[in-house]
Design a protein around this motif. Structure first.
Motif, PDB file in Angstrom:
ATOM      1  N   GLY A  70      -6.086   7.360  -8.253  1.00  0.00           N
ATOM      2  CA  GLY A  70      -6.630   6.207  -7.549  1.00  0.00           C
ATOM      3  C   GLY A  70      -6.460   6.192  -6.045  1.00  0.00           C
ATOM      4  O   GLY A  70      -6.787   5.198  -5.398  1.00  0.00           O
ATOM      5  N   TYR A  71      -5.972   7.265  -5.474  1.00  0.00           N
ATOM      6  CA  TYR A  71      -5.814   7.333  -4.019  1.00  0.00           C
ATOM      7  C   TYR A  71      -7.148   7.708  -3.379  1.00  0.00           C
ATOM      8  O   TYR A  71      -7.894   8.527  -3.915  1.00  0.00           O
ATOM      9  N   GLU A  72      -7.400   7.114  -2.229  1.00  0.00           N
ATOM     10  CA  GLU A  72      -8.624   7.384  -1.487  1.00  0.00           C
ATOM     11  C   GLU A  72      -8.265   7.814  -0.072  1.00  0.00           C
ATOM     12  O   GLU A  72      -7.230   7.410   0.464  1.00  0.00           O
ATOM     13  N   PRO A  73      -9.134   8.633   0.551  1.00  0.00           N
ATOM     14  CA  PRO A  73      -8.868   9.032   1.938  1.00  0.00           C
ATOM     15  C   PRO A  73      -8.701   7.807   2.829  1.00  0.00           C
ATOM     16  O   PRO A  73      -9.361   6.780   2.628  1.00  0.00           O
ATOM     17  N   PHE A 132      -4.090   9.836   2.387  1.00  0.00           N
ATOM     18  CA  PHE A 132      -4.630   9.040   1.287  1.00  0.00           C
ATOM     19  C   PHE A 132      -3.827   7.753   1.157  1.00  0.00           C
ATOM     20  O   PHE A 132      -2.662   7.696   1.541  1.00  0.00           O
ATOM     21  N   ALA A 133      -4.472   6.740   0.565  1.00  0.00           N
ATOM     22  CA  ALA A 133      -3.825   5.444   0.364  1.00  0.00           C
ATOM     23  C   ALA A 133      -4.292   4.824  -0.945  1.00  0.00           C
ATOM     24  O   ALA A 133      -5.388   5.124  -1.442  1.00  0.00           O
ATOM     25  N   LYS A 134      -3.429   3.952  -1.475  1.00  0.00           N
ATOM     26  CA  LYS A 134      -3.742   3.209  -2.691  1.00  0.00           C
ATOM     27  C   LYS A 134      -3.089   1.843  -2.575  1.00  0.00           C
ATOM     28  O   LYS A 134      -1.892   1.747  -2.268  1.00  0.00           O
ATOM     29  N   LEU A 135      -3.866   0.791  -2.823  1.00  0.00           N
ATOM     30  CA  LEU A 135      -3.281  -0.543  -2.835  1.00  0.00           C
ATOM     31  C   LEU A 135      -2.373  -0.678  -4.044  1.00  0.00           C
ATOM     32  O   LEU A 135      -2.721  -0.225  -5.135  1.00  0.00           O
ATOM     33  N   ARG A 170       0.853  -1.193   0.000  1.00  0.00           N
ATOM     34  CA  ARG A 170       0.000   0.000   0.000  1.00  0.00           C
ATOM     35  C   ARG A 170       0.882   1.233   0.000  1.00  0.00           C
ATOM     36  O   ARG A 170       1.831   1.317   0.773  1.00  0.00           O
ATOM     37  N   MET A 171       0.562   2.181  -0.888  1.00  0.00           N
ATOM     38  CA  MET A 171       1.245   3.484  -0.877  1.00  0.00           C
ATOM     39  C   MET A 171       0.361   4.429  -0.084  1.00  0.00           C
ATOM     40  O   MET A 171      -0.855   4.505  -0.326  1.00  0.00           O
ATOM     41  N   VAL A 172       0.960   5.129   0.864  1.00  0.00           N
ATOM     42  CA  VAL A 172       0.230   6.097   1.676  1.00  0.00           C
ATOM     43  C   VAL A 172       0.927   7.444   1.594  1.00  0.00           C
ATOM     44  O   VAL A 172       2.129   7.526   1.324  1.00  0.00           O
ATOM     45  N   LEU A 173       0.161   8.485   1.817  1.00  0.00           N
ATOM     46  CA  LEU A 173       0.741   9.817   1.802  1.00  0.00           C
ATOM     47  C   LEU A 173      -0.072  10.748   2.689  1.00  0.00           C
ATOM     48  O   LEU A 173      -1.253  10.517   2.947  1.00  0.00           O
ATOM     49  N   GLU A 174       0.593  11.766   3.146  1.00  0.00           N
ATOM     50  CA  GLU A 174      -0.046  12.834   3.913  1.00  0.00           C
ATOM     51  C   GLU A 174       0.209  14.118   3.161  1.00  0.00           C
ATOM     52  O   GLU A 174       1.319  14.384   2.708  1.00  0.00           O
ATOM     53  N   THR A 175      -0.854  14.897   2.974  1.00  0.00           N
ATOM     54  CA  THR A 175      -0.736  16.212   2.376  1.00  0.00           C
ATOM     55  C   THR A 175      -1.587  17.152   3.209  1.00  0.00           C
ATOM     56  O   THR A 175      -2.109  16.769   4.250  1.00  0.00           O
TER      57      THR A 175
END
Length: 158
Positions: A135-138, A154-157, A115-120
């Motif tokens: 394709g990222y979702e909260p 946000f995260a994306k599988l 999973r790719m995760v990010l904070e903005t």
């Protein structure tokens, strides 16, 4: 465009990191992102830090990911945390951030991350648009800014 892996403390990485920190300060008025980043976080196979160079060998964009697993800051096992996505102003609007993001996702996937995760933040509408259109979702908040109202995660599988 030439994407090259470099150390997070490489002179070009430091220069572009200073630019992104200045932009964060303009948007949030807080001196920039206080998240602790160690160059070792981005060493393969536990991460990577990339710089995009133009035809003149000028550094014009950065991005990296670092491995995260379950921790008190809200990460989950198998996470790859996206960090320091940035494109210099004169190169924006050309799809460079989208190419960097796809390259980082593929690298994290190849390293076994799930999973790719990010904070903005809420003052970065361009970033939010890029991530949601990719394709990222909260997701549940994580990381240094997880308790800030302006933080958005946000995260994306992969």
């Amino acid at each position: 465009m030439n994407f090259r892996p470099v150390s997070f403390d490489h002179p070009d990485a430091v220069k572009l990191n200073d630019e992104v920190q200045a932009e964060y300060h303009l948007r949030y008025g807080d001196g920039g992102d206080a998240t602790h980043l160690d160059p070792a976080d981005f060493r393969p196979p536990r991460g990577v830090y990339l710089i995009a160079y133009d035809a003149d060998d000028t550094p014009v964009a950065t991005g990296g990911w670092r491995s995260q697993d379950s921790n008190p800051e809200g990460n989950e096992d198998g996470d790859a945390e996206l960090k320091r996505m940035f494109v210099v102003e004169q190169m924006r609007g050309r799809g460079l951030a989208r190419r960097m993001l796809a390259t980082l996702e593929e690298d994290a996937r190849a390293a076994g991350r799930v999973r790719m995760v990010l904070e903005t933040g809420d003052q970065q509408p361009e970033a939010i648009a890029l991530y949601t259109s990719s394709g990222y979702e909260p997701c549940a908040k994580f990381g240094y800014y997880r308790e800030y109202e302006s933080s958005m995660c946000f995260a994306k599988l992969l």
